[in-house]
Design a protein around this motif. Sequence first.
Motif, PDB file in Angstrom:
ATOM      1  N   TYR A   1       0.825  -1.231   0.000  1.00  0.00           N
ATOM      2  CA  TYR A   1       0.000   0.000   0.000  1.00  0.00           C
ATOM      3  C   TYR A   1       0.853   1.273   0.000  1.00  0.00           C
ATOM      4  O   TYR A   1       0.436   2.308   0.493  1.00  0.00           O
TER       5      TYR A   1
ATOM      6  N   ARG B   1      -6.835   1.856  -3.684  1.00  0.00           N
ATOM      7  CA  ARG B   1      -7.770   2.406  -4.664  1.00  0.00           C
ATOM      8  C   ARG B   1      -9.213   2.180  -4.193  1.00  0.00           C
ATOM      9  O   ARG B   1      -9.613   1.061  -3.911  1.00  0.00           O
ATOM     10  N   GLN B   2      -9.919   3.260  -4.038  1.00  0.00           N
ATOM     11  CA  GLN B   2     -11.337   3.184  -3.663  1.00  0.00           C
ATOM     12  C   GLN B   2     -12.109   4.149  -4.548  1.00  0.00           C
ATOM     13  O   GLN B   2     -11.704   5.313  -4.653  1.00  0.00           O
TER      14      GLN B   2
ATOM     15  N   GLY C   1     -12.164   4.520  -7.653  1.00  0.00           N
ATOM     16  CA  GLY C   1     -11.338   5.146  -8.688  1.00  0.00           C
ATOM     17  C   GLY C   1     -10.282   6.103  -8.171  1.00  0.00           C
ATOM     18  O   GLY C   1      -9.554   6.712  -8.940  1.00  0.00           O
ATOM     19  N   GLN C   2     -10.155   6.234  -6.848  1.00  0.00           N
ATOM     20  CA  GLN C   2      -9.192   7.183  -6.251  1.00  0.00           C
ATOM     21  C   GLN C   2      -8.153   6.422  -5.447  1.00  0.00           C
ATOM     22  O   GLN C   2      -8.469   5.434  -4.795  1.00  0.00           O
ATOM     23  N   LEU C   3      -6.917   6.890  -5.475  1.00  0.00           N
ATOM     24  CA  LEU C   3      -5.884   6.341  -4.583  1.00  0.00           C
ATOM     25  C   LEU C   3      -5.923   7.128  -3.282  1.00  0.00           C
ATOM     26  O   LEU C   3      -5.772   8.345  -3.283  1.00  0.00           O
ATOM     27  N   ASN C   4      -6.174   6.386  -2.202  1.00  0.00           N
ATOM     28  CA  ASN C   4      -6.250   7.060  -0.902  1.00  0.00           C
ATOM     29  C   ASN C   4      -5.147   6.554   0.022  1.00  0.00           C
ATOM     30  O   ASN C   4      -4.822   5.375   0.025  1.00  0.00           O
TER      31      ASN C   4
END
Lengths: 420, 160
Positions: A126, A131-132, A134-137
Motif C-alpha cells: 500500500y 484504490r477506492q 477510482g481514487q488512490l487514498n
Amino acid sequence: MNDAPITLPSSPAWPGDGVHRVPYWVYTDPDTYRRELERFYYAGHWCYIGLEAEIPNPGDFRRSAVGERSVIMVRAQDGSVRVLENVCAHRGAQFCRERQGNRKEFVCPYHQWAYDLEGKLRGIPYRRGIRQDGQLNGGMPANFQMDGRGLTSLKVAVRGGVVFASFDHSLESFEDYLGPTILSYFDRVFDGRKLKVLGYNRQRIPGNWKLMQENIKDPYHPGLLHSWFVTFGLWRADSKTSLKMDAHKRHAAMIGVRSVGKPAGDVVSGVTSYKADMSLHDPRQLDIVPEEWWKGPTAAMLTLFPSLIIQQQVNSLSMRHIQPRGPGVFDFVWTHFAFEDDNDEMIQRRLLQANLFGPSGYVSADDGEVIEFSQMGFQEKPDQQCLLEMGGHGSEEATNIASETLIRGMYQYWRRVMGV
Amino acid sequence: MTQALEAQAYTELLQLYAEYTAAIDAGDWDRWPEFFTEDCIYKLQPRENHERGLPLATLHFHSKGMLQDRVYGIRETLFHDPYYQRHVVSLPRVLSVDGGRWFLEANYAVFRTKLGELSTVFNVGRYLDEVVRVEGALKFASRSCIYDSEMIPNAIIYPI
C-alpha cells in the motif's frame, strides 16, 4: 529503632592507578554494563558472528548476536557475506525468528515490508495507497524514499572462513584490530582449510561476561580447578606456557604444550585436585593425535575481545561466543568444528574429546560454576576488590602459569576505553 | 508373541525405566552404568544438533567404561554447586521391536533444586532408547537424551 550499620555501595571509583585490584562493581553496576555494550560491542570493536560454513549458498542465513542485539548473517546473491540487524525499519519488529534457513528476501510479518539479502528496502504494501472509487487514498507520502530506509547493515570482515562484524563502519581492518601476534595464532587454526560444523552447545551462565574472558586469560586455574588437566598433563604447572597479547592488551593467546608423564615436586605439592591414581576405564576419551598444523603447541586458547574465545585444546576445536544478557548473566554459545579434509577417525576423535568441553565437560562445566560463585560474592559486597597479583602488578607477556598478567592487560585496556 | 507375553515384557520395560529414574534421582551413581550394556551409547544432545544431523553431543559416551569414568568425574573431579534432580518420565512408546531389540521413546522433564533455592525446570526432552536383554535382564544398548531446552542453566553435571 534499629541502629545497625547499613553499608551502601559507594559510587563507582577505581581503586588506585593499577590493574592489580579490580573492584566488584565492575561486574555488577548496571550503568557500567550499558556503557560497556556501547563502547565494546556497538562501537570500536569487531564482534564474532559465525562461520562461513554455516551459510554455504546464496540466501542461506543464520541468526547471531552482537552484544544484546540480534543480527542475521546471510549469504547474498553475489556470494558475499552480509550481516544485517534483525530490526525492521518500519516498527522495529525483530522480524526473523528462525534460527537459520534460506530466503530470497526478508519480509517482516507485521506489515510485510520486504528487504533484499543486502538489507535494501524493496517493497512496502500500500505504498501508493488503496484504490477506492477510482481514487488512490492514503499510502506513503509522495516524497518517501526507499533508498536509505533498509535494515541496518554492519561492516563485515571474513578471514579464514570466520565472520566478524561491527556497527561501526569507521573501524580499523580486522587484521589491524588483532595485530600481528594474535593474527598469527588466528591464522594457525584458520589457514584456508574449509571448515565443517559439528554442532552447537548453549549455556546461560549467571555471571558477568568479562569473567569468561578472564577465565580463558587465566592459566593459574586450569591445573587446580580441572583435575583432568593436571592429572593428564593437559594444563599443568610444568607445562610450557606462553602468554601473549596484542599491543592494546585487549586480546590474548594462552599457548601450552602438554606435559607427558607423572608430575613431581612443586608441580603437585599443595594441589589437592591432583589424582595420582586416576586412570580411565576407556582411554578413547583422551586419544590424542598430534596434528601437523599445531606446529608444536597442544593447546592455544585465544581470547578476542570482547566476544569470542577460540579453543584448540588437543584435537578439540570450538568457537565460544559470548552474548551478554545483563550485568550478571551471559549466554555462551559453542560451535564445535572440524576441517573438511579430516578423515572419519579424526572427526570421531574430535567429537569424543568434546566430552572434555562445553556445559557438561570435564574441564569446563566447572568454569561456568566458579564464575557463578564469583558473581554471587560480587553482588553481596560491591565495595570489595579482586586481588590480581599473581606474577606481579604489571601486564607484560609471561612464560609461566603462575601469572594473571593477561587479565591485568585486559583491565588496562578496559580502563582506557571506559574512562575509569 | 502372545498378548500376555507382550504385556509381561512391557511391564519389565516399565520396571527398567522406573529403576533408572529412581537411581539417578537418588544420586546412586554406581548403579547408573549397570543399566547399560558393555558397548552402550549414552548421548545427551541438543535437539538442534539431532534434527539437523549434526553429530556433536553435550555428552557422548561409547562404552560402559566411559560411564564409569563419568561417575568418577561427578564424584571426584567436577566442582559444582550441589543440586538434587527429579525426573518425571512418561510411559515409553514402543517405536518398533526387532529380534529382541526394543526401540522406544519417552518424554522427560527434569527439575533441579539447589540448596536453599526454589525448584526450577532444568532440562526437558525425550529419550530415544534401544533396549536389549542381556543374561535375562533388560539393559540400554543405547540411550539418547534429546533435549528441547535451548539453554543449559550453567552446567549439567549428573546424567539425565
